[in-house]
Write a protein that holds these residues in place. Structure first.
Motif, PDB file in Angstrom:
ATOM      1  N   SER A 153       0.841  -1.216   0.000  1.00 51.45           N
ATOM      2  CA  SER A 153       0.000   0.000   0.000  1.00 51.45           C
ATOM      3  C   SER A 153       0.867   1.252   0.000  1.00 51.45           C
ATOM      4  CB  SER A 153      -0.929   0.009   1.213  1.00 51.45           C
ATOM      5  OG  SER A 153      -1.860  -1.034   1.116  1.00 51.45           O
ATOM      6  N   GLN A 177      -8.140   1.624  -0.840  1.00 53.01           N
ATOM      7  CA  GLN A 177      -8.524   0.435  -0.081  1.00 53.01           C
ATOM      8  C   GLN A 177      -9.788   0.701   0.745  1.00 53.01           C
ATOM      9  OE1 GLN A 177      -5.153  -1.113   1.972  1.00 53.01           O
ATOM     10  NE2 GLN A 177      -6.081  -3.102   2.313  1.00 53.01           N
ATOM     11  N   ASP A 195      -6.009  -0.701  -4.998  1.00 50.57           N
ATOM     12  CA  ASP A 195      -5.526  -1.387  -3.797  1.00 50.57           C
ATOM     13  C   ASP A 195      -6.606  -2.336  -3.284  1.00 50.57           C
ATOM     14  OD1 ASP A 195      -4.271  -2.235  -1.516  1.00 50.57           O
ATOM     15  OD2 ASP A 195      -3.708  -0.236  -0.816  1.00 50.57           O
ATOM     16  N   GLU A 196      -6.405  -3.619  -3.494  1.00 50.46           N
ATOM     17  CA  GLU A 196      -7.330  -4.678  -3.080  1.00 50.46           C
ATOM     18  C   GLU A 196      -8.770  -4.424  -3.507  1.00 50.46           C
ATOM     19  OE1 GLU A 196      -6.590  -6.747   0.316  1.00 50.46           O
ATOM     20  OE2 GLU A 196      -4.586  -5.975   0.687  1.00 50.46           O
TER      21      GLU A 196
END
Ligand SMILES: Nc1ncnc2c1ncn2[C@@H]1O[C@H](COP(=O)(O)OP(=O)(O)O)[C@@H](O)[C@H]1O
Ligand SMILES: [Mg+2]
Length: 282
Positions: free
Chosen positions: A41, A69, A178-179
């Motif tokens: 991250s 995220q 991010d994810e």
């Protein structure tokens, strides 16, 4: 293309990565992998410019789309506004303009500031912002009746689509996620895979979902031991390449150890012969 040169990043005494140089080529889709806490991250924030690295530099295109995220960050906002916020400069100008118009009386200063703000709104296609955002949302299967609702009213799959629309607002050359598959059901994950595979720009995505990475990525950038190595192919390809590199190093070590043992053996025998020989001298 996004190019990272000699980047070093640490928090306190914890070194995350050192002297890292990576090039992310246009049109490729990269998975950013590594153990928990490795700095995925953080590295992504360095890529987007949200934080500066302590050392080194990043060259990035003017427009980058970011899917963060935190998928609850925009819960208090309307769907359509959440999309427009993808253009930060435009959103700030629109908000400031509204605040000035809400005043009971306008000063001369307010008047001239309004002029400046209208300039920014015009330059950033602000007059078409709502209709452009609506087109994006329709493309992502978010029906018109949802556009005025609050983000908090949407379920996971729809929310991620709106956040993707935010990231895509203003046609960025690269998309950083991010994810993105967290909170998504299988159907939405499949939808996202298809979407990313059709996207023309550079994609960099963090994910713990091996299948997702295999289905989307043309390359993997793996963070390990404070460095980043890029591999061709998806997640499984990376694991295979990593394993074969490790096996090669291990077999090289084994061969080296064998050679050292042979050498030691030779030296021992030689010195034995030598001392016998010297022993025979008068
Ligand atoms: N703002 C911060 N201040 C101090 N330490 C941080 C900060 N952000 C992250 N870290 C630490 O840096 C490490 C990497 O974090 P992160 O980039 O979130 O890793 P990952 O995404 O790979 O799990 C972790 O040990 C984390 O605790
Ligand atoms: Mg993380």
């Amino acid at each position: 293309m996004i190019s990272v040169s000699n980047v070093t990043m640490r928090y306190g005494s914890k070194l995350l990565f050192e002297d890292v140089s990576v090039t992310f080529t246009t049109g490729r889709r990269y998975g950013l992998t590594g153990p928990n806490g490795a700095g995925k991250s953080t590295f992504m924030k360095v890529l987007t410019g949200e934080i500066d690295a302590q050392k080194g530099s990043v060259v990035r295109p003017k427009k980058i789309g970011v899917l963060k995220q935190d998928q609850y960050e925009f819960d208090a906002y309307r769907v359509i506004d959440t999309v427009i916020m993808g253009n930060k400069g435009l959103w700030a100008a629109l908000e400031e303009r509204e605040r000035i118009y809400e005043k009971a009386e306008l000063t001369d200063e307010d008047g001239s500031r309004l002029g400046e703000l209208e300039g920014i709104v015009g330059d950033e296609d602000g007059y078409e912002a709502e209709s452009n955002a609506a087109v994006l949302l329709q493309g992502l299967d978010i029906p018109d009746e949802v556009h005025e609702r609050k983000m908090s009213e949407l379920q996971g799959g729809q929310k991620v689509r709106v956040l993707l629309a935010q990231a895509l607002f203003g046609s960025p050359e690269a998309l950083l996620l991010d994810e993105p598959t967290n909170y998504l059901d299988l159907e939405s994950i499949h939808w996202l895979q298809d979407f990313l595979n059709r996207y023309n720009g550079t994609v960099i995505t963090i994910s713990h979902d091996r299948h997702f990475l295999n289905n989307v990525c043309t390359n993997i950038a793996d963070i390990d031991y404070e460095t980043i190595i890029t591999y061709n192919g998806g997640y499984d390809d990376m694991v295979l390449q990593k394993t074969s590199i490790r096996t090669r190093i291990e077999s090289q070590n084994e061969q080296r150890e064998k050679k050292i043992a042979q050498l030691n053996d030779f030296i021992a025998r030689f010195s034995a012969v030598h001392s016998e020989f010297t022993g025979e001298l008068p």
